[in-house]
Design an enzyme around this catalytic site. Structure first.
Site, PDB file in Angstrom:
ATOM      1  N   HIS A   1      73.025 -85.204  25.862  1.00 27.45           N
ATOM      2  CA  HIS A   1      74.344 -85.018  26.482  1.00 27.45           C
ATOM      3  C   HIS A   1      74.538 -86.092  27.529  1.00 27.45           C
ATOM      4  O   HIS A   1      73.604 -86.806  27.899  1.00 27.45           O
ATOM      5  CB  HIS A   1      74.496 -83.601  27.037  1.00 27.45           C
ATOM      6  CG  HIS A   1      73.621 -83.250  28.192  1.00 27.45           C
ATOM      7  ND1 HIS A   1      72.247 -83.239  28.125  1.00 27.45           N
ATOM      8  CD2 HIS A   1      73.924 -82.882  29.469  1.00 27.45           C
ATOM      9  CE1 HIS A   1      71.745 -82.874  29.294  1.00 27.45           C
ATOM     10  NE2 HIS A   1      72.739 -82.662  30.130  1.00 27.45           N
TER      11      HIS A   1
ATOM     12  N   HIS B   1      75.328 -86.126  30.761  1.00 23.57           N
ATOM     13  CA  HIS B   1      75.070 -86.007  32.196  1.00 23.57           C
ATOM     14  C   HIS B   1      74.224 -87.202  32.658  1.00 23.57           C
ATOM     15  O   HIS B   1      73.366 -87.687  31.927  1.00 23.57           O
ATOM     16  CB  HIS B   1      74.341 -84.693  32.504  1.00 23.57           C
ATOM     17  CG  HIS B   1      75.286 -83.541  32.753  1.00 23.57           C
ATOM     18  ND1 HIS B   1      74.918 -82.226  32.621  1.00 23.57           N
ATOM     19  CD2 HIS B   1      76.593 -83.525  33.152  1.00 23.57           C
ATOM     20  CE1 HIS B   1      75.962 -81.444  32.912  1.00 23.57           C
ATOM     21  NE2 HIS B   1      76.983 -82.211  33.227  1.00 23.57           N
TER      22      HIS B   1
ATOM     23  N   ASP C   1      71.724 -87.632  34.572  1.00 26.14           N
ATOM     24  CA  ASP C   1      70.256 -87.581  34.565  1.00 26.14           C
ATOM     25  C   ASP C   1      69.675 -87.736  33.159  1.00 26.14           C
ATOM     26  O   ASP C   1      68.455 -87.747  32.984  1.00 26.14           O
ATOM     27  CB  ASP C   1      69.730 -86.312  35.260  1.00 26.14           C
ATOM     28  CG  ASP C   1      70.233 -85.011  34.638  1.00 26.14           C
ATOM     29  OD1 ASP C   1      71.377 -84.985  34.125  1.00 26.14           O
ATOM     30  OD2 ASP C   1      69.489 -84.007  34.668  1.00 26.14           O
ATOM     31  N   HIS C   2      70.557 -87.888  32.164  1.00 25.60           N
ATOM     32  CA  HIS C   2      70.097 -88.080  30.792  1.00 25.60           C
ATOM     33  C   HIS C   2      70.551 -89.417  30.210  1.00 25.60           C
ATOM     34  O   HIS C   2      70.130 -89.788  29.124  1.00 25.60           O
ATOM     35  CB  HIS C   2      70.587 -86.931  29.899  1.00 25.60           C
ATOM     36  CG  HIS C   2      70.042 -85.609  30.329  1.00 25.60           C
ATOM     37  ND1 HIS C   2      69.075 -84.933  29.636  1.00 25.60           N
ATOM     38  CD2 HIS C   2      70.295 -84.860  31.441  1.00 25.60           C
ATOM     39  CE1 HIS C   2      68.761 -83.817  30.275  1.00 25.60           C
ATOM     40  NE2 HIS C   2      69.487 -83.743  31.372  1.00 25.60           N
TER      41      HIS C   2
ATOM     42  N   HIS D   1      62.167 -80.810  32.325  1.00 21.88           N
ATOM     43  CA  HIS D   1      63.432 -80.750  33.058  1.00 21.88           C
ATOM     44  C   HIS D   1      63.361 -79.751  34.217  1.00 21.88           C
ATOM     45  O   HIS D   1      64.202 -78.884  34.383  1.00 21.88           O
ATOM     46  CB  HIS D   1      64.578 -80.377  32.089  1.00 21.88           C
ATOM     47  CG  HIS D   1      65.953 -80.651  32.623  1.00 21.88           C
ATOM     48  ND1 HIS D   1      66.677 -79.727  33.330  1.00 21.88           N
ATOM     49  CD2 HIS D   1      66.745 -81.750  32.548  1.00 21.88           C
ATOM     50  CE1 HIS D   1      67.859 -80.240  33.651  1.00 21.88           C
ATOM     51  NE2 HIS D   1      67.920 -81.468  33.191  1.00 21.88           N
TER      52      HIS D   1
HETATM   53 ZN   LIG Z   1      69.808 -82.454  33.047  1.00 24.08          ZN
HETATM   54 ZN   LIG Z   2      72.952 -81.516  32.019  1.00 25.49          ZN
END
Ligand SMILES: [Zn+2]
Ligand SMILES: [Zn+2]
Ligand SMILES: [Zn+2]
Ligand SMILES: [Zn+2]
Lengths: 361, 361
Positions: free
Chosen positions: A62, A64, A66-67, A306
């Site tokens: 996804h 976001h 942080d990814h 995570h």
């Molecule tokens: Zn995340």
């Molecule tokens: Zn996320």
């Protein structure tokens, strides 16, 4: 198959733990697939034993930050040691193409290799209700190293088929999060068993090209007229491994229809059970939720990742007042016993049909 | 004024050195300004003594990845501990707005504070001849935390005025690079000298509001009819400091018209003198080029940064066959003697009118 965790933190990176990035190295194919690419992934990659030039596919669960915020930098840096002729294939949710085009475009980053972006089109259930519009990409912005990609729609079972070749398939299902998020299911195809040379000899198959044809699945006719097929001379087929790599999720039950009996489930567990409500509200899972999913899926092994930065890595000495990932591990172990473990930055696991072996650096 | 180097490497980050990011902390204003924000800057920020919540302005010299790929992540992370009421002001070349909108937009990153983007419009001389088009932003993509910003054009002298308030001005000039790149010149305004109480008393100025009015620059009339002005009772004005922060450049001569006698020049020196040709071809400077610029500018101190990763940091023990930043330092010292030093990640310098003091962590 080796799985290396390059970043195991949620939300933001700190000096002690990087954000989401997981690498799978296929020992038989000599290639590396990346799953998610948070900021700093390229630095973690350098600290690991992985060869950046071997990266052939990148999957983004996804969008976001942080990814995905480490993806443009990773592509640029990998490009410096990688004049590969095959394009790097990148899979992720709709929007990924424009994010890459704009990041590489304004930074004027030409790469040493080409790339193809395949975007997964989310379904209505995945869309957050109240978000602002983002610019739509136009053909004007095509990157000079970009080759035409595809938009992958789900089938009537709500399964996105990312790829399917003669060595494996990669499917995706949607998982519940604040933005469209996916879990990837990598299924290696079974490989034919070994030729049993004693049997070949006793049946009178002459050494040579016929061996290869039988191994490839063909039934051959011997000079004497006798037919010999794979079933007569091949040992047990080598079962392919099934690995699931999930994105952020507060409900991954869609996996139940495609990932039963997986060999390995890699799934988030952001906050401890006591924070269930906050956790779900933010679109995340607790160890209990994740372990119960693993149990329902009847997976062989679960690796959790995570983790909120509030939990210090397992291998750290915890000072008074500090929390540890151990809290999360213990909660999952209550449900799964020994078949669960916690990832840590730069930890590598070797997965075979028999074992999951941890190698720490 | 404190200057902290968060990243001092060119091109890409490694475990030993991060990419471009420099922070200036104004001790009198209790605010922090960032200059460039390469990938990993937020992690470096956490390792430093700087308070993320104090960041009030961010300046981007140019849009190459090693100067900007850490910006979206930094904004998100700073946002978590920063419910500031004043918007964060961001300055950089045209394109920065869309890069931020798209990065924060697709990642659905809402921030805890508002921000304003001011884009500097480059002139023809800065534009590379042969580049692909990038999508043009539309109003559709405005971020919910974005407040209207401006497009800053240069004046007839080719000077971009980013800001001018009663404490300082920030101007920019263009410097030669492969993409539009700028150097920022921060000029603190002179501050009035101290009130000399003995003089006030001997002139018969009654203690009270008149002190403040004189300090603020006013001439006051005493009850006896005598006039007393700042020149009569104020000590020497405190000169403002002048600091130049340059981006990547193979020619910074435009600085000669606005940055004479600067107190501090922060400038890149990517490769040693022997690599002059490659260095200039890539749009960078050697220590000789940078030191000669500093000499022409008659700056008090030069700090070099943006070193190729082939040079190990000064403080590292160099193994056989390794190169060190010391090579670059020695080359610049040949021209500047003691008034040049090399930056290192997480090194802080305190600049006053008298000294430049190095504080290593
Ligand atoms: Zn995340
Ligand atoms: Zn996320
Ligand atoms: Zn640079
Ligand atoms: Zn540059």
């Amino acid at each position: 198959m080796d799985v290396t965790f390059l970043g195991t933190a949620s939300a933001y990176p700190t000096p002690s733990r990087c954000v989401s990035c997981t690498a799978i190295r296929f020992t038989n194919k000599d290639s590396v697939w990346m799953f998610d690419c948070g900021e700093g992934s390229q630095i973690q990659l350098m600290k690991s034993n992985l060869k950046p030039g071997k990266i052939s596919k990148i999957f983004i669960t996804h969008l976001h930050g942080d990814h995905v915020f480490g993806l443009p930098g990773l592509l640029c840096t990998v490009s410096q040691n990688n004049q590969r002729s095959e394009p790097v294939e990148i899979y992720g949710p709709l929007g990924l193409r424009n994010y890459i085009r704009v990041s590489l475009g304004y930074s004027r980053s030409e790469l040493g290799f080409n790339f193809v972006i395949h975007e997964m089109e989310p379904i209505k259930q995945q869309l957050p209700p109240d978000t602002w519009a983002v610019d739509t990409p136009t053909e004007a912005g095509v990157h000079p190293n970009e080759q035409p990609g595809s938009v992958i729609k789900c089938d009537e079972r709500h399964v996105w088929t990312c790829l399917s070749d003669n060595s494996c398939t990669v499917e995706a299902v949607w998982i519940k999060h604040r933005v469209p998020s996916f879990a990837f299911i990598i299924k290696e195809r079974d490989r034919p068993g070994r030729l049993e040379v004693e049997k070949l000899k006793s049946l009178g198959v002459p050494p040579g090209p016929m061996y290869g044809r039988i191994k490839a699945g063909e039934t051959v006719t011997l000079p004497c007229g006798k037919e010999v097929g794979p079933q007569d001379v091949l040992g047990e087929p080598q079962k392919g491994l099934v690995v699931v790599v999930g994105g952020d999720s507060s409900d991954s039950s869609e996996l139940l229809k495609v990932a039963q009996n997986a060999d390995l489930l890699i799934h988030e567990a952001t906050l401890e059970n006591a924070c269930h409500e906050t956790c779900v509200e933010r679109g995340h899972s607790t160890p209990k939720m994740t372990a119960e999913l693993a149990k329902k899926l009847n997976v062989r092994q679960l690796i959790m990742t995570h983790f909120s930065q509030r939990y210090r890595p397992l291998s750290y000495d915890i000072k008074e007042g500090e929390q540890s990932v151990r809290t999360l591990l213990l909660e999952a172990q209550e449900i799964l016993g020994d078949s669960v473990t916690c990832a840590e930055d730069l930890m590598t696991f070797t997965l075979t049909h028999e074992t999951l072996t941890k190698l720490c650096r």
